[in-house]
Scaffold this motif. Structure first.
Motif, PDB file in Angstrom:
ATOM      1  N   ILE A 176      -7.633  -0.799  -9.821  1.00 19.46           N
ATOM      2  CA  ILE A 176      -8.547  -0.908 -10.965  1.00 19.46           C
ATOM      3  C   ILE A 176      -8.570   0.414 -11.724  1.00 19.46           C
ATOM      4  N   LEU A 177      -8.640   1.506 -10.943  1.00 24.54           N
ATOM      5  CA  LEU A 177      -8.619   2.838 -11.550  1.00 24.54           C
ATOM      6  C   LEU A 177      -7.384   3.000 -12.428  1.00 24.54           C
ATOM      7  N   GLN A 178      -6.247   2.518 -11.958  1.00 30.38           N
ATOM      8  CA  GLN A 178      -5.014   2.677 -12.742  1.00 30.38           C
ATOM      9  C   GLN A 178      -5.036   1.850 -14.024  1.00 30.38           C
ATOM     10  N   ILE A 185      -0.434  19.317 -35.062  1.00 36.22           N
ATOM     11  CA  ILE A 185      -1.314  19.787 -33.993  1.00 36.22           C
ATOM     12  C   ILE A 185      -1.532  18.689 -32.967  1.00 36.22           C
ATOM     13  N   GLN A 186      -1.822  19.133 -31.746  1.00 32.11           N
ATOM     14  CA  GLN A 186      -2.094  18.215 -30.646  1.00 32.11           C
ATOM     15  C   GLN A 186      -3.592  18.174 -30.421  1.00 32.11           C
ATOM     16  N   ALA A 187      -4.156  16.982 -30.364  1.00 29.27           N
ATOM     17  CA  ALA A 187      -5.575  16.873 -30.043  1.00 29.27           C
ATOM     18  C   ALA A 187      -5.718  16.401 -28.605  1.00 29.27           C
ATOM     19  N   LEU A 188      -6.532  17.102 -27.820  1.00 31.23           N
ATOM     20  CA  LEU A 188      -6.697  16.742 -26.414  1.00 31.23           C
ATOM     21  C   LEU A 188      -8.169  16.778 -26.036  1.00 31.23           C
ATOM     22  N   VAL A 189      -8.544  15.900 -25.117  1.00 30.59           N
ATOM     23  CA  VAL A 189      -9.952  15.764 -24.762  1.00 30.59           C
ATOM     24  C   VAL A 189     -10.264  16.610 -23.523  1.00 30.59           C
ATOM     25  N   ILE A 190     -11.360  17.364 -23.568  1.00 26.90           N
ATOM     26  CA  ILE A 190     -11.771  18.053 -22.344  1.00 26.90           C
ATOM     27  C   ILE A 190     -12.858  17.240 -21.653  1.00 26.90           C
ATOM     28  N   ASP A 191     -12.416  16.486 -20.684  1.00 26.71           N
ATOM     29  CA  ASP A 191     -13.284  15.615 -19.907  1.00 26.71           C
ATOM     30  C   ASP A 191     -12.542  15.398 -18.590  1.00 26.71           C
ATOM     31  N   PRO A 192     -13.253  15.472 -17.452  1.00 25.03           N
ATOM     32  CA  PRO A 192     -12.537  15.369 -16.180  1.00 25.03           C
ATOM     33  C   PRO A 192     -11.724  14.095 -16.037  1.00 25.03           C
ATOM     34  N   TYR A 193     -12.190  12.979 -16.599  1.00 26.10           N
ATOM     35  CA  TYR A 193     -11.423  11.754 -16.426  1.00 26.10           C
ATOM     36  C   TYR A 193     -10.189  11.724 -17.325  1.00 26.10           C
ATOM     37  N   PHE A 194     -10.214  12.459 -18.423  1.00 28.79           N
ATOM     38  CA  PHE A 194      -9.005  12.594 -19.237  1.00 28.79           C
ATOM     39  C   PHE A 194      -8.018  13.523 -18.532  1.00 28.79           C
ATOM     40  N   GLY A 195      -8.551  14.561 -17.863  1.00 27.97           N
ATOM     41  CA  GLY A 195      -7.699  15.440 -17.064  1.00 27.97           C
ATOM     42  C   GLY A 195      -7.050  14.671 -15.924  1.00 27.97           C
ATOM     43  N   GLN A 196      -7.875  13.911 -15.228  1.00 23.19           N
ATOM     44  CA  GLN A 196      -7.376  13.124 -14.101  1.00 23.19           C
ATOM     45  C   GLN A 196      -6.324  12.112 -14.562  1.00 23.19           C
ATOM     46  N   THR A 197      -6.607  11.451 -15.693  1.00 20.17           N
ATOM     47  CA  THR A 197      -5.663  10.472 -16.214  1.00 20.17           C
ATOM     48  C   THR A 197      -4.321  11.136 -16.539  1.00 20.17           C
ATOM     49  N   SER A 198      -4.357  12.297 -17.217  1.00 21.51           N
ATOM     50  CA  SER A 198      -3.122  13.007 -17.530  1.00 21.51           C
ATOM     51  C   SER A 198      -2.352  13.294 -16.252  1.00 21.51           C
ATOM     52  N   ALA A 199      -3.080  13.787 -15.238  1.00 22.92           N
ATOM     53  CA  ALA A 199      -2.437  14.196 -13.998  1.00 22.92           C
ATOM     54  C   ALA A 199      -1.794  13.015 -13.288  1.00 22.92           C
ATOM     55  N   THR A 200      -2.559  11.941 -13.102  1.00 22.39           N
ATOM     56  CA  THR A 200      -2.022  10.849 -12.289  1.00 22.39           C
ATOM     57  C   THR A 200      -0.948  10.058 -13.039  1.00 22.39           C
ATOM     58  N   GLU A 201      -1.146   9.849 -14.343  1.00 21.63           N
ATOM     59  CA  GLU A 201      -0.129   9.108 -15.091  1.00 21.63           C
ATOM     60  C   GLU A 201       1.172   9.905 -15.133  1.00 21.63           C
ATOM     61  N   PHE A 202       1.050  11.235 -15.299  1.00 24.25           N
ATOM     62  CA  PHE A 202       2.248  12.064 -15.339  1.00 24.25           C
ATOM     63  C   PHE A 202       2.922  12.119 -13.967  1.00 24.25           C
ATOM     64  N   TYR A 222     -12.571   1.687 -21.186  1.00 25.71           N
ATOM     65  CA  TYR A 222     -11.633   2.103 -20.144  1.00 25.71           C
ATOM     66  C   TYR A 222     -12.265   3.085 -19.169  1.00 25.71           C
ATOM     67  N   ILE A 223     -13.191   3.915 -19.653  1.00 29.26           N
ATOM     68  CA  ILE A 223     -13.855   4.820 -18.710  1.00 29.26           C
ATOM     69  C   ILE A 223     -14.705   4.009 -17.730  1.00 29.26           C
ATOM     70  N   THR A 224     -15.337   2.936 -18.229  1.00 32.82           N
ATOM     71  CA  THR A 224     -16.123   2.095 -17.325  1.00 32.82           C
ATOM     72  C   THR A 224     -15.234   1.433 -16.281  1.00 32.82           C
ATOM     73  N   ILE A 225     -14.072   0.943 -16.712  1.00 38.32           N
ATOM     74  CA  ILE A 225     -13.131   0.343 -15.750  1.00 38.32           C
ATOM     75  C   ILE A 225     -12.693   1.388 -14.734  1.00 38.32           C
ATOM     76  N   LEU A 226     -12.316   2.554 -15.268  1.00 38.51           N
ATOM     77  CA  LEU A 226     -11.858   3.637 -14.414  1.00 38.51           C
ATOM     78  C   LEU A 226     -12.933   4.012 -13.384  1.00 38.51           C
ATOM     79  N   LEU A 227     -14.168   4.143 -13.856  1.00 40.74           N
ATOM     80  CA  LEU A 227     -15.258   4.520 -12.945  1.00 40.74           C
ATOM     81  C   LEU A 227     -15.485   3.438 -11.890  1.00 40.74           C
ATOM     82  N   THR A 228     -15.362   2.179 -12.300  1.00 41.09           N
ATOM     83  CA  THR A 228     -15.533   1.090 -11.339  1.00 41.09           C
ATOM     84  C   THR A 228     -14.511   1.207 -10.220  1.00 41.09           C
ATOM     85  N   GLY A 229     -13.269   1.502 -10.605  1.00 40.75           N
ATOM     86  CA  GLY A 229     -12.215   1.654  -9.610  1.00 40.75           C
ATOM     87  C   GLY A 229     -12.455   2.849  -8.713  1.00 40.75           C
ATOM     88  N   VAL A 230     -12.764   3.993  -9.331  1.00 44.11           N
ATOM     89  CA  VAL A 230     -13.001   5.201  -8.534  1.00 44.11           C
ATOM     90  C   VAL A 230     -14.173   4.976  -7.588  1.00 44.11           C
TER      91      VAL A 230
END
Lengths: 93, 473
Positions: free
Chosen positions: B54-56, B79-96, B287-295
């Motif tokens: 579900i998290l994925q 320019i690159q726009a990026l979000v500073i939020d732990p779940y955006f960080g986590q998403t970048s990390a795990t998807e990569f 998607y954050i709600t889905i992600l949180l449900t999975g986590v």
């Protein structure tokens, strides 16, 4: 069986901790229970399906419309004594 | 022999190398060790596996929603726009890491780190570590982000999966950070909570310690922030669905307006541009709600299993828990932190625009509320409302500038949509990542013994009372 919901901002950290504490306390009290945890946003819409809802005391006012569920506000989410006292009081009333 | 070897390699790759199977198995074994029934252990395995899947869905959805907007911005303005939020960080990390076939290594990093934390507490006579980190979602998130960051700067050019030594070093550094920083903040947390018997195990322990130390210099603790009324409308932010939608609409919505209607392809018969923007931004909350449900699902199992194990092994350890647990002891401070942190981040973001930085930062709700909220709680305890305003404001600047700096070293892979942003990650880990770019794996290795000096210094300051914070001693 007592249906209990633990809630916090994101429904991740604090509510999971309260959940584990509640399970322990209610077991010690000899009560059969099922404890869920959720974010405040989800808990608000879900509260009426539970007997007890435990949240940080600052979030109690979010639950103005929760049917028969009793809302319990905690100051120290990790205090088994506080959970026990407040649950006992809520079940009596 | 070959047959046996192939079967073994197959098991390593197709089972131990698959994150949800690995974590599910850890939970399964943990439950059995705790003496739970085998069918309960099986249920734990299933919930871990399904929760992870579900998290994925959530992380995949976040990338898919955000990517077209970043790409348009890059194409149009460079320019690159990026979000500073732990779940955006986590998403970048795990998807990569997933594209590098290395997602399961996150599980190994987490287990090495947790085992090292247990070891450090077990030998507390020598290490002076009193705290055990049990904030499951943070443990997973930090393991993922640190592994991603160190891998990208140290081994990113190889194009191969993460090497075993790097997994081990990352795990040990992670475990050291959890142990040392949650131990560092014990005394301040005891002050804030009137001796509630826990410490913080989150993303800003170092930041909270700094806030507590500086707070006293900035204001008067008698002028407590909890005597101040904050505006009532802010209470709608208590609902994370509302908060995520509003913050994302505010920031991403503005970017979409700047990009202009013609940039986006959508069915113009069904949408005004405004309703299209709103729907796109609301999808972040979806998607954050889905992600949180999975986590929530898999972390609940993992934490129960971890905590059971640690309860058996270590009786008196002080639990390091989610920062929001302190909020109840200082109900107005998080709102204060949110408001002033928000101003700090805004000032920093406009500065980035003004200096034409190649990386633009988008503020995220979790970082704004939970990070600056925690800093405000600690600052307030030491220095009252003045400290609870000034420190989150400065922290807001640091969160944006620190994250923008480290992100300039991390952008490249298309899965990257953000960074943690939290104070310790905009300072300590941003620094570690950047240094590792130039000095390699030596940096995390050297940091481990250096960090372990900190509890020794703490012990020297009050040796007689040092261990009295622990429950059984």
């Amino acid at each position: 069986m007592l249906k209990v919901l633990a809630a916090c901002g994101n429904g991740m950290g604090s509510s999971l901790i309260i959940k584990m504490k509640i399970e322990k306390v209610l077991k010690d009290m000899g009560l059969d229970c099922e404890v869920h945890h959720a974010s405040v946003g989800q808990a608000k819409s879900d509260a009426r399906n539970f007997d007890l809802v435990l949240v940080s005391h600052m979030l109690v006012k979010e639950f103005s419309n929760s049917g028969k569920a009793k809302i319990i506000g905690l100051i120290n989410l990790l205090s088994e004594q506080e959970i026990r006292d407040k649950v006992e009081a809520a079940l009596k009333s | 022999m070959d047959l046996l070897l192939n079967a073994f390699l197959g098991f390593v790759n197709k089972f131990l190398g698959q994150a949800p199977l690995l974590l599910g198995t850890v939970v399964f074994i943990g439950y059995l060790l705790l003496g739970r029934k085998s069918y309960e252990a099986l249920a734990g395995f299933i919930k871990t596996f399904v929760g992870f899947k579900i998290l994925q869905v959530g992380t995949g959805g976040l990338v898919a929603t955000f990517k077209p907007i970043i790409e348009s911005l890059t194409a149009k303005y460079g320019i690159q726009a990026l979000v500073i939020d732990p779940y955006f960080g986590q998403t970048s990390a795990t998807e990569f890491l997933d594209t590098m076939g290395s997602l399961a290594f996150v599980g190994y990093v987490m287990m090495i780190a947790f085992a090292f934390n247990i070891l450090l507490v077990a030998f507390r006579k020598f290490t002076k570590i009193r705290t055990l980190f049990i904030t499951g979602h943070i443990m997973y998130q930090q393991s993922a982000v640190l592994l991603w960051a160190l891998y990208w700067v140290i081994e990113g050019t190889t194009g191969k999966p993460v090497s075993a030594p790097l997994v081990v070093v990352t795990g040990l550094l992670m475990g050291t950070y959890w142990s040392v920083m949650s131990n560092l903040i014990i005394e301040a947390t005891q002050e804030v909570t009137d001796g509630a018997g826990f410490t913080i195990g989150h993303q800003q322990m170092f930041g909270a310690w700094v806030a507590y130390k500086l707070g006293g210099l900035l204001g008067d603790k008698e002028h407590d922030v909890n005597h101040v009324e904050t505006p009532g409308f802010l209470s709608i932010l208590n609902d994370n669905v509302v908060a995520n939608s509003l913050i994302m609409t505010l920031f991403v919505g503005v970017i979409m307006v700047i990009l202009g209607e013609e940039t986006f392809t959508y069915n113009r018969a069904n949408y005004f541009f405004a309703t299209y923007i709103w729907e796109t931004c609301a999808f972040f909350a979806v998607y954050i709600t889905i992600l949180l449900t999975g986590v929530r699902m898999f972390v609940a199992e993992l934490t129960a299993s971890f905590q059971g194990i640690s309860d058996k092994l270590l009786k008196g350890a002080v639990p390091a828990v989610d920062c929001a647990v302190t909020f109840g002891f200082s109900p107005q401070a998080p709102t204060f932190g949110f408001i002033f942190g928000f101003f700090g981040q805004l000032v920093a973001i406009f500065t980035l625009i003004a200096i034409q930085s190649p990386v633009l930062i988008i503020a995220g709700f979790i970082c704004l509320f939970f990070d600056n909220g925690t800093l405000a709680v600690f600052a307030n305890k030491a220095g009252g409302r003045r400290a609870a305003a000034i420190i989150p404001f400065i922290a807001g600047l640091i969160q944006v500038f620190g994250s923008a700096l480290v992100l300039t070293f991390l952008v490249g892979p298309p899965e990257v949509i953000g960074w943690m942003g939290m104070f310790d990650w905009a300072t300590l880990f941003a620094g570690t990542t950047i240094l590792s770019k130039y000095l390699g794996i030596l940096v995390p290795i050297v940091l481990i013994p250096l960090l372990l000096i900190i509890p020794q210094l703490q012990y020297k300051r009050h040796a007689e009372t040092y261990f009295t914070t622990m429950r059984d001693q």
